[in-house]
Write a protein that holds these residues in place. Structure first.
Motif, PDB file in Angstrom:
ATOM      1  N   GLU A   4       0.756  -1.271   0.344  1.00  0.00           N
ATOM      2  CA  GLU A   4       0.164   0.022   0.043  1.00  0.00           C
ATOM      3  C   GLU A   4       0.884   0.563  -0.057  1.00  0.00           C
ATOM      4  OE1 GLU A   4      -3.277   1.947   3.107  1.00  0.00           O
ATOM      5  OE2 GLU A   4      -3.409  -0.207   2.464  1.00  0.00           O
ATOM      6  N   GLY A   5       0.518   2.518  -0.573  1.00  0.00           N
ATOM      7  CA  GLY A   5       1.795   3.496  -0.774  1.00  0.00           C
ATOM      8  C   GLY A   5       0.324   4.852  -0.580  1.00  0.00           C
ATOM      9  N   ASP A   6       1.022   5.897  -0.922  1.00  0.00           N
ATOM     10  CA  ASP A   6       0.241   7.505  -0.580  1.00  0.00           C
ATOM     11  C   ASP A   6       0.338   7.476  -2.542  1.00  0.00           C
ATOM     12  OD1 ASP A   6       0.704   7.318   1.694  1.00  0.00           O
ATOM     13  OD2 ASP A   6       2.046   8.440   1.767  1.00  0.00           O
ATOM     14  N   THR A   7       0.879   6.998  -3.088  1.00  0.00           N
ATOM     15  CA  THR A   7       1.204   6.794  -4.695  1.00  0.00           C
ATOM     16  C   THR A   7       1.132   5.562  -5.441  1.00  0.00           C
ATOM     17  OG1 THR A   7       3.094   7.200  -5.325  1.00  0.00           O
ATOM     18  CG2 THR A   7       1.856   9.414  -4.232  1.00  0.00           C
ATOM     19  N   GLU A   8       0.883   5.385  -6.453  1.00  0.00           N
ATOM     20  CA  GLU A   8       0.677   4.390  -7.058  1.00  0.00           C
ATOM     21  C   GLU A   8       2.932   3.880  -7.215  1.00  0.00           C
ATOM     22  OE1 GLU A   8      -0.612   3.512 -10.492  1.00  0.00           O
ATOM     23  OE2 GLU A   8      -2.645   4.602 -10.528  1.00  0.00           O
ATOM     24  N   ALA A   9       3.494   5.521  -7.382  1.00  0.00           N
ATOM     25  CA  ALA A   9       4.491   4.792  -7.732  1.00  0.00           C
ATOM     26  C   ALA A   9       5.182   4.086  -6.520  1.00  0.00           C
ATOM     27  CB  ALA A   9       4.973   6.077  -7.943  1.00  0.00           C
ATOM     28  N   ALA A  10       4.344   5.095  -5.487  1.00  0.00           N
ATOM     29  CA  ALA A  10       5.261   4.237  -3.913  1.00  0.00           C
ATOM     30  C   ALA A  10       4.284   2.540  -3.440  1.00  0.00           C
ATOM     31  CB  ALA A  10       4.838   5.587  -3.126  1.00  0.00           C
ATOM     32  N   ARG A  11       3.703   2.693  -3.963  1.00  0.00           N
ATOM     33  CA  ARG A  11       2.711   1.571  -4.127  1.00  0.00           C
ATOM     34  C   ARG A  11       4.280  -0.032  -4.935  1.00  0.00           C
ATOM     35  NH1 ARG A  11      -1.712   0.048  -7.484  1.00  0.00           N
ATOM     36  NH2 ARG A  11      -0.271   0.266  -9.276  1.00  0.00           N
ATOM     37  N   ASP A  12       3.992   0.756  -6.075  1.00  0.00           N
ATOM     38  CA  ASP A  12       5.678   0.273  -7.069  1.00  0.00           C
ATOM     39  C   ASP A  12       6.540  -0.491  -6.596  1.00  0.00           C
ATOM     40  OD1 ASP A  12       2.962  -0.235  -8.461  1.00  0.00           O
ATOM     41  OD2 ASP A  12       3.648   0.967  -9.519  1.00  0.00           O
ATOM     42  N   ARG A  13       6.750   0.941  -6.097  1.00  0.00           N
ATOM     43  CA  ARG A  13       8.551   1.196  -5.511  1.00  0.00           C
ATOM     44  C   ARG A  13       8.210  -0.444  -3.981  1.00  0.00           C
ATOM     45  NH1 ARG A  13       9.671   3.471  -1.068  1.00  0.00           N
ATOM     46  NH2 ARG A  13       7.860   5.149  -1.075  1.00  0.00           N
ATOM     47  N   ILE A  14       7.562   0.081  -3.394  1.00  0.00           N
ATOM     48  CA  ILE A  14       7.716  -0.685  -1.429  1.00  0.00           C
ATOM     49  C   ILE A  14       7.349  -2.338  -2.452  1.00  0.00           C
ATOM     50  CG2 ILE A  14       6.119  -1.993   0.301  1.00  0.00           C
ATOM     51  CD1 ILE A  14       5.670   1.418   0.295  1.00  0.00           C
ATOM     52  N   GLY A  15       6.600  -2.750  -3.987  1.00  0.00           N
ATOM     53  CA  GLY A  15       6.270  -3.723  -4.462  1.00  0.00           C
ATOM     54  C   GLY A  15       7.115  -4.613  -4.211  1.00  0.00           C
ATOM     55  N   LYS A  16       8.601  -3.812  -5.522  1.00  0.00           N
ATOM     56  CA  LYS A  16       9.850  -4.143  -6.060  1.00  0.00           C
ATOM     57  C   LYS A  16      10.125  -5.088  -5.017  1.00  0.00           C
ATOM     58  CE  LYS A  16       9.266  -2.093 -10.724  1.00  0.00           C
ATOM     59  NZ  LYS A  16       9.364  -0.271 -11.963  1.00  0.00           N
ATOM     60  N   GLN A  17      10.478  -3.544  -3.904  1.00  0.00           N
ATOM     61  CA  GLN A  17      11.908  -4.358  -2.614  1.00  0.00           C
ATOM     62  C   GLN A  17      11.206  -5.622  -1.933  1.00  0.00           C
ATOM     63  OE1 GLN A  17      13.412  -0.951  -0.634  1.00  0.00           O
ATOM     64  NE2 GLN A  17      11.757   0.660  -2.204  1.00  0.00           N
ATOM     65  N   ILE A  18      10.018  -5.660  -2.106  1.00  0.00           N
ATOM     66  CA  ILE A  18       9.605  -6.935  -1.412  1.00  0.00           C
ATOM     67  C   ILE A  18       9.730  -7.667  -2.045  1.00  0.00           C
ATOM     68  CG2 ILE A  18       7.923  -7.712   0.320  1.00  0.00           C
ATOM     69  CD1 ILE A  18       6.698  -5.293   1.398  1.00  0.00           C
ATOM     70  N   THR A  19       8.902  -7.569  -2.803  1.00  0.00           N
ATOM     71  CA  THR A  19       9.673  -8.572  -4.190  1.00  0.00           C
ATOM     72  C   THR A  19      10.796  -9.366  -4.788  1.00  0.00           C
ATOM     73  OG1 THR A  19       7.200  -8.091  -4.953  1.00  0.00           O
ATOM     74  CG2 THR A  19       8.147  -9.953  -6.447  1.00  0.00           C
ATOM     75  N   ALA A  20      11.502  -8.302  -4.586  1.00  0.00           N
ATOM     76  CA  ALA A  20      13.061  -8.375  -5.268  1.00  0.00           C
ATOM     77  C   ALA A  20      13.658  -9.775  -3.713  1.00  0.00           C
ATOM     78  CB  ALA A  20      13.530  -7.999  -4.920  1.00  0.00           C
ATOM     79  N   ALA A  21      13.086  -9.233  -3.158  1.00  0.00           N
ATOM     80  CA  ALA A  21      13.514 -10.272  -0.991  1.00  0.00           C
ATOM     81  C   ALA A  21      13.745 -10.969  -1.004  1.00  0.00           C
ATOM     82  CB  ALA A  21      13.499  -9.094   0.035  1.00  0.00           C
ATOM     83  N   VAL A  22      11.770 -11.642  -1.279  1.00  0.00           N
ATOM     84  CA  VAL A  22      11.417 -12.325  -1.212  1.00  0.00           C
ATOM     85  C   VAL A  22      11.669 -13.220  -2.945  1.00  0.00           C
ATOM     86  CG1 VAL A  22       9.255 -13.934  -2.362  1.00  0.00           C
ATOM     87  CG2 VAL A  22       9.337 -11.980  -0.398  1.00  0.00           C
ATOM     88  N   GLN A  23      12.281 -13.024  -4.125  1.00  0.00           N
ATOM     89  CA  GLN A  23      13.068 -14.096  -4.945  1.00  0.00           C
ATOM     90  C   GLN A  23      13.893 -14.193  -3.987  1.00  0.00           C
ATOM     91  OE1 GLN A  23      12.053 -10.967  -8.007  1.00  0.00           O
ATOM     92  NE2 GLN A  23      10.273 -12.373  -8.781  1.00  0.00           N
ATOM     93  N   ALA A  24      14.895 -13.304  -4.609  1.00  0.00           N
ATOM     94  CA  ALA A  24      16.648 -13.483  -3.585  1.00  0.00           C
ATOM     95  C   ALA A  24      16.383 -14.735  -2.753  1.00  0.00           C
ATOM     96  CB  ALA A  24      17.114 -12.446  -2.766  1.00  0.00           C
ATOM     97  N   ALA A  25      15.245 -14.485  -1.317  1.00  0.00           N
ATOM     98  CA  ALA A  25      15.445 -16.319  -0.394  1.00  0.00           C
ATOM     99  C   ALA A  25      15.022 -17.069  -1.185  1.00  0.00           C
ATOM    100  CB  ALA A  25      14.103 -15.660   0.501  1.00  0.00           C
ATOM    101  N   MET A  26      13.780 -17.287  -1.874  1.00  0.00           N
ATOM    102  CA  MET A  26      13.482 -18.329  -2.652  1.00  0.00           C
ATOM    103  C   MET A  26      14.821 -18.868  -3.324  1.00  0.00           C
ATOM    104  SD  MET A  26       9.763 -17.277  -3.193  1.00  0.00           S
ATOM    105  CE  MET A  26       9.247 -19.802  -4.223  1.00  0.00           C
ATOM    106  N   SER A  27      15.295 -18.237  -4.117  1.00  0.00           N
ATOM    107  CA  SER A  27      16.714 -18.799  -5.017  1.00  0.00           C
ATOM    108  C   SER A  27      17.876 -19.153  -4.468  1.00  0.00           C
ATOM    109  CB  SER A  27      17.484 -17.601  -5.784  1.00  0.00           C
ATOM    110  OG  SER A  27      16.318 -16.957  -6.516  1.00  0.00           O
ATOM    111  N   ALA A  28      18.162 -19.077  -3.434  1.00  0.00           N
ATOM    112  CA  ALA A  28      18.485 -18.927  -1.711  1.00  0.00           C
ATOM    113  C   ALA A  28      18.308 -20.614  -1.891  1.00  0.00           C
ATOM    114  CB  ALA A  28      18.880 -18.023  -1.252  1.00  0.00           C
ATOM    115  N   HIS A  29      17.587 -21.031  -1.756  1.00  0.00           N
ATOM    116  CA  HIS A  29      16.080 -22.372  -1.433  1.00  0.00           C
ATOM    117  C   HIS A  29      16.380 -23.058  -2.938  1.00  0.00           C
ATOM    118  CE1 HIS A  29      16.139 -21.440   3.217  1.00  0.00           C
ATOM    119  NE2 HIS A  29      16.241 -20.234   2.629  1.00  0.00           N
ATOM    120  N   GLY A  30      16.546 -22.729  -3.832  1.00  0.00           N
ATOM    121  CA  GLY A  30      16.840 -23.290  -4.927  1.00  0.00           C
ATOM    122  C   GLY A  30      15.449 -23.490  -5.775  1.00  0.00           C
ATOM    123  N   ILE A  31      14.471 -22.705  -5.524  1.00  0.00           N
ATOM    124  CA  ILE A  31      13.555 -22.039  -5.967  1.00  0.00           C
ATOM    125  C   ILE A  31      13.272 -20.895  -6.751  1.00  0.00           C
ATOM    126  CG2 ILE A  31      10.633 -22.119  -5.257  1.00  0.00           C
ATOM    127  CD1 ILE A  31      11.531 -24.530  -4.321  1.00  0.00           C
ATOM    128  N   GLY A  32      12.595 -21.391  -7.967  1.00  0.00           N
ATOM    129  CA  GLY A  32      12.619 -19.970  -8.583  1.00  0.00           C
ATOM    130  C   GLY A  32      13.536 -19.887  -9.965  1.00  0.00           C
TER     131      GLY A  32
END
Length: 91
Positions: free
Chosen positions: A63-91
């Motif tokens: 959730e963000g004050d603007t679409e740009a803020a929402r998208d920036r937050i989503g990208k940061q969290i999604t990147a962290a999730v993808q890195a963690a999953m890759s470390a476990h051999g997923i994705g």
């Protein structure tokens, strides 16, 4: 406010570890609530990640004050999730 919700397939055996690794990534410099996953505060909004209780998936909400803020937050969290999953051999 503008918000978005995503579900990402993640095996039961690693989904809680992925959430813990995302918490560890953001905890040093972000305020957060870690009850039932993590609600991470960012400038202009927040992001939530938690392991589903009913399926092999992670639930994320941004959730963000603007679409740009929402998208920036989503990208940061999604990147962290993808890195963690890759470390476990997923994705």
């Amino acid at each position: 406010y503008t918000s978005e919700e995503l579900q990402l397939d993640c095996p039961d055996e690693i989904k809680n570890r992925v959430v813990a690794e995302v918490i560890a990534r953001f905890e040093p410099d972000h305020e957060m609530n870690t009850v039932d996953g993590a609600r991470i505060v960012f400038e202009g909004g927040w992001g939530l990640i938690r392991a589903s209780n009913t399926g092999e998936e992670l639930v994320m909400r941004f959730e963000g004050d603007t679409e740009a803020a929402r998208d920036r937050i989503g990208k940061q969290i999604t990147a962290a999730v993808q890195a963690a999953m890759s470390a476990h051999g997923i994705g």
